[in-house]
Design an enzyme around this catalytic site. Structure first.
Site: not given
Ligand code: PGA
Length: 252
Positions: A11, A98, A170, A176
């Site tokens: 990232k 993403h 995901e 996260g």
């Protein structure tokens, strides 16, 4: 048998020194311990460090991926980076779709499809992410959401084009957050995704397409996840930034 794939998504975290020293140290250990056997390992540094990363890993089995591209060939798009620019420095892979791109940069399925097409035009492999939100899962809509995301993007591609893809499931609520999907939840979704590929492209492709899990993978939960029949590896954010942890994940 499908190869296992582990991708580090750094990232907007690592600077030049962090990027290059991580890759150098990683390569040293990987070669000494020969832990790259029958695995594909990919790291995704930020744009300014792709070239040097590619140079350092030249001649090794480590692959470099970009975290994004713009959806046009070239032109007056200040601040953007094109697929052909990546190609010109030897980068062969790109992450698209993403959830952070979808959420913070408002990338919708139609734009993602344009990005897919331009990536394919320049021969890039695509790590394409799909995932449902917490609310969608609470409403038991996860399957229809994933199906819709794939239908409007990846499934527009031909059987030939689809060979350039890795799919990363995901769940947004797991990214996260430290809250991983259980291996049962992940396996169920991966099996579902594979069944969609079966429906759209037939048996051979559905058996071959790598489907990775992403969302709070760490050195402790990786083994259980990767052990699942339809989970071919992982896309790792936070835990890919500590060499020891990432090595453990790769070894899982
Ligand atoms: P995480 O990120 O491992 O920090 O949850 C995964 C990702 O965003 O790809």
């Amino acid at each position: 048998m499908r190869k296992k794939v582990v991708i580090a998504n750094w990232k907007m975290n690592y600077d030049f020194h962090e990027t290059t020293s991580f890759i150098r140290n990683f390569l040293k250990i990987v070669f000494e311990k020969e832990i790259n056997h029958n695995k594909e390992i990919i790291v995704a540094p930020s744009f300014p460090f792709l070239h040097i990363s590619n140079q350092i890993s030249q001649g090794t089995t480590l692959n470099i991926a970009a975290q994004n591209i713009y959806q046009k060939d070239k032109g007056p798009y200040t601040g953007e980076v094109s697929a052909s620019m990546l190609k010109s420095i030897g980068v062969q892979k790109v992450i698209l779709g993403h959830s952070e791109r979808r959420e913070f940069f408002f990338e919708k399925n139609n734009v993602l499809l344009e990005k897919i097409k331009i990536a394919l035009k320049y021969g890039l492999n695509i790590i394409f992410c799909v995932g449902e939100s917490f609310l969608e899962r609470s409403n038991d809509q996860q399957f229809e959401i994933i199906k819709d995301q794939l239908k409007k993007t990846v499934f527009d591609c031909s059987s030939d084009e689809i060979k350039s893809f890795y799919i990363a499931y995901e769940p947004i609520w797991a990214i996260g957050t430290g809250k991983t999907a259980t291996f049962e939840q992940a396996q169920t979704m991966h099996e579902f995704i594979r069944s969609l590929f079966l429906e759209r492209y037939g048996k051979r492709i559905s058996n071959q397409i790598p489907i990775l899990y992403g969302g709070s993978i760490n050195d402790l939960n990786a083994k259980d996840l990767f052990y699942q029949k339809d989970i071919d590896g992982g896309l790792v954010g936070y835990s890919s930034m500590e060499l020891k942890k990432f090595l453990k994940i790769v070894q899982s």
